[in-house]
Design an enzyme around this catalytic site. Structure first.
Site, PDB file in Angstrom:
ATOM      1  N   ASP A 186       5.081   3.760   3.525  1.00 43.11           N
ATOM      2  CA  ASP A 186       5.375   3.794   1.677  1.00 43.11           C
ATOM      3  C   ASP A 186       4.863   2.186   1.230  1.00 43.11           C
ATOM      4  O   ASP A 186       4.049   2.702   0.618  1.00 43.11           O
ATOM      5  CB  ASP A 186       6.714   3.812   1.766  1.00 43.11           C
TER       6      ASP A 186
ATOM      7  N   LYS B 179       1.784   1.773  -1.243  1.00 41.18           N
ATOM      8  CA  LYS B 179       1.621   0.625  -2.574  1.00 41.18           C
ATOM      9  C   LYS B 179       0.810  -0.326  -2.418  1.00 41.18           C
ATOM     10  O   LYS B 179      -0.478  -0.253  -3.578  1.00 41.18           O
ATOM     11  CB  LYS B 179       2.878   0.981  -2.467  1.00 41.18           C
TER      12      LYS B 179
END
Ligand SMILES: NC(=O)c1ccc[n+]([C@@H]2O[C@H](COP(=O)([O-])OP(=O)(O)OC[C@H]3O[C@@H](n4cnc5c(N)ncnc54)[C@H](OP(=O)(O)O)[C@@H]3O)[C@@H](O)[C@H]2O)c1
Ligand SMILES: NC(=O)c1ccc[n+]([C@@H]2O[C@H](COP(=O)([O-])OP(=O)(O)OC[C@H]3O[C@@H](n4cnc5c(N)ncnc54)[C@H](OP(=O)(O)O)[C@@H]3O)[C@@H](O)[C@H]2O)c1
Lengths: 417, 417
Positions: free
Chosen positions: A202, A206
């Site tokens: 994750d 980003k």
């Protein structure tokens, strides 16, 4: 009053938040910009499920994504359903049907951002994704509006709330990794399958999105140096604390000349570091640029309403573009050709956690000793702080320590951005 | 390539920074948006002064402001000269001559913002002033773009770098107020006449600007509760440290129903408070809103390039508006009718610093004792922490302490936003 018709894909945590905020702001939006948003259709997996919505108007639930993405009356599609392939197909379809799109889907933008941006531009529609990084923190807008003429040289951030919560709970409450994770799940801060969060995927998505905007560079996710937080022990946190260090789940990018050095890993920061006090599910991004120096942006990195607030600001921007007929005209970071390497190629200091020694009484070889600045022992565990090591020195030290200890964990110490 | 002609009023610290950044970004701007900025004229006090500029193109210096503000070929005027009356007159003239205006002048916007905004709107031109608050931190843009549909309920900030530098130096280096101030002046962090900064006027202007955008409310500067930092002693900082408190020069606004509670004063914050680690000339603004919770924005609050970077982002926004013919159309916070009171009307805890006792051995009266939670003495000075006091209780305590001590300083303790 102008009516703008909106379609939504997904109505879970974020989707219901969007309806709540839209509902709350209806009058204000009507008064200030004379616009009414008509949410016509929402595609979900289970169209017949009973939903508890803060939404006063009629809305049609459908099990067919195409009902939304091809409806000629819908002008803006909000994608908050997740997945990559299905979402990619749906967003392309919406764009090809002349709709502007807002998405909260970091995986989608990390993997397909440049293609989708190009497609949107070709179709003279907008594509915005503020919610995909940092939840409610307006970090993408800052990068694309306020730093547009500045040269960004460094990004450091905590962008995964789950990992930050788990490490904060371990540190503050001395609860084990497993217990902290269980609590995060109970509180809704971690998903049933938290692997994406805890292994750094994750965060990597980003970092990829931030790099596109900050450096015009698309990160090679396959080659990105990425370490999760799942091997960190309570002992290691205590060892770090001995030198006033805190271990934080970080993303890092440093630009030097035409090279970008990147990392997704737990790092050690000093008490004075701006990330040291970012705890729990909070996120924070530090940006260093030539003119501005270091600025930081901190807040709730996830959650229904914070994330939905980012979608609201995208919605108002697109609406303004629709009213002034300039969709698809927003600036985009020009893509630049820079090489990418692991941050660990640069000279760095390290905090080292060593598990039980292979031999009874560990004694560092002369070679190892020259790199080690300070040592601290508690129980069977040994912790060290190194001097600044270049890549070779680090490899040598790692090798010689691995003869003596069963587990050797190197944490880069971050001092500046 | 489109050429946009720009005029500037003032070419001091900020003005030269604007030229430096424009120069640095010339190619990038030409490539990305196909615009060339032609800085035609700059009005200054001393047009013949030799200046050391990073600027490659011809530019005409003039001693007459009107040469800039009425030149029909100039499209955007950047006001970086300061003053109120002269700047007001100049900005009005520029607007009336159809020019969009960027200003870094907090005093001007705090005192005349609503009038100037209205005038700009009537003339279909833009008025932007990101540089007026927080130097390089894009806080105004965040309030007007990202929080546009959210309800802001609290603002807390450190927005005066000079005051924050002086208090930080006193705390960290144990140097007196006078010495710290002298050093700030030597380093260029404080003006020769620093009264505006140290007495809280500068902070008050910035609070006024933030309130206009955050609450649609124009603060009554005459009635604003405002205390400077010039009475704070080294002893008081140590006394505060005894309870883990740090004294910071703050602006505070809290909205409750239809009332705004405001304060410009040194306050005490706990170690965990996000402002506790904002030190030196750094600025930080915390914003609390219904959907987003608390977000914070931190960075260089002044300085040539950071401030000029805010002007650059305003310049690009206006340019985009000029190219798409939508100047004067930006949203503005609708003005709302709310009453305004001092924050000190709300129940608060206090850190109290008491100078030498009037009597030899101070003994608190029963009435005073009931409000005091804890006491700490060092040398002749006495420090206290109170329970939560409402306005009346605070007045009573202040009165009874003033019988016993020569100096009685109350610092509100801030816990949340
Ligand atoms: N949660 C956060 O705090 C957060 C923060 C930032 C970004 N995001 C991103 O936002 C997106 C949504 O997250 P979320 O937490 O709201 O997810 P969620 O609660 O699991 O909701 C997903 C929604 O999508 C619907 N859906 C799933 N697959 C679908 C399909 N194939 N076709 C149609 N509908 C489908 C589901 O329908 P049913 O309701 O019928 O099951 C549900 O309404 C994700 O990309 C996530 O990464 C979330
Ligand atoms: N410095 C910062 O870090 C900072 C940060 C945020 C906002 N600001 C604001 O930005 C503005 C400018 O600040 P600064 O620090 O750049 O000031 P400065 O260094 O004192 O420069 C002022 C400039 O304006 C010119 N000037 C002054 N009065 C004039 C007049 N009546 N007519 C024409 N020209 C005049 C001066 O001309 P000469 O050069 O010929 O003397 C000088 O070039 C102020 O409003 C300030 O509050 C400054």
């Amino acid at each position: 009053m102008t009516t703008i018709s909106v379609g939504m894909l997904g109505c879970g945590t974020v989707g219901t938040g969007v309806l709540t905020l839209l509902n709350r702001a209806t009058n204000q939006i009507a008064e200030s910009i004379k616009v009414h948003f008509n949410v016509k259709k929402i595609a979900v997996s289970h169209p017949d499920k009973k939903r508890n919505l803060h939404w006063d108007e009629d809305v049609q639930f459908t099990g067919e994504i195409e009902n939304v993405t091809t409806d000629p009356s819908i002008q803006i599609v909000i994608e908050v359903m997740g997945t990559v392939d299905q979402a990619y197909h749906a967003v392309c379809q919406a764009i090809n049907h002349g709709k502007s799109v807002i998405t909260a889907n970091k995986e989608l933008i990390a993997l397909k951002g440049p293609q989708l941006t190009k497609l949107a531009r070709q179709n003279h529609v907008d594509l915005y994704y503020e919610a995909s990084v940092g939840g409610g923190i307006p970090i993408l807008r800052v990068l694309s509006d306020s730093l547009i003429t500045d040269q960004i040289t460094g990004l450091t951030g905590i962008v995964n709330g789950t990992s930050n919560y788990v490490l904060s709970a371990m540190k503050d409450e001395r609860s084990s990794y497993a217990d902290s994770l269980k609590r995060a799940q109970k509180l809704g801060y971690a998903e049933a399958n938290p692997i994406n969060d805890l292994s750094g995927f994750d965060s990597a998505y980003k970092l990829a999105i931030l790099s596109q905007l900050a450096f015009g560079h698309t990160i090679n996710l396959k080659q990105l140096e990425r370490t999760g937080i799942d091997k960190i022990t309570l002992d290691e946190l205590s060892g770090a604390a001995h030198w006033g260090l805190t271990i934080k789940p970080a993303i890092v990018a440093r630009k030097k000349e035409h090279t970008l050095y990147t990392l997704v890993a737990p790092v050690a920061v000093t008490k004075q570091h701006p990330l040291a006090n970012v705890s729990g599910v909070e996120n924070s991004v530090l940006v260093t640029s030539t003119a501005l120096g270091t600025t930081s942006y901190t807040g709730a990195g996830a959650g229904s309403e914070p994330t939905a607030n980012s979608i609201m600001s995208d919605l108002l921007t697109i609406t303004h573009h629709i009213l002034t007929e300039q969709c698809g005209s927003s600036y985009n970071a020009p893509s630049t050709h820079i090489s990418e390497y692991s941050l660990l190629k640069l000279p760095l200091e390290y905090f080292i956690a060593l598990g039980e020694p292979a031999k009874k009484e560990p004694k560092f070889s002369n070679e190892a000793s020259q790199y080690i600045e300070d040592t601290f022992k508690t129980g069977k565990a040994v912790f060290c702080i190194t001097s600044v090591l270049d890549k070779n020195e680090k490899t040598n030290l790692e090798k010689s320590l691995s003869f003596m200890f069963q587990n050797v964990h190197f944490y880069p110490i971050l001092k500046e951005n």
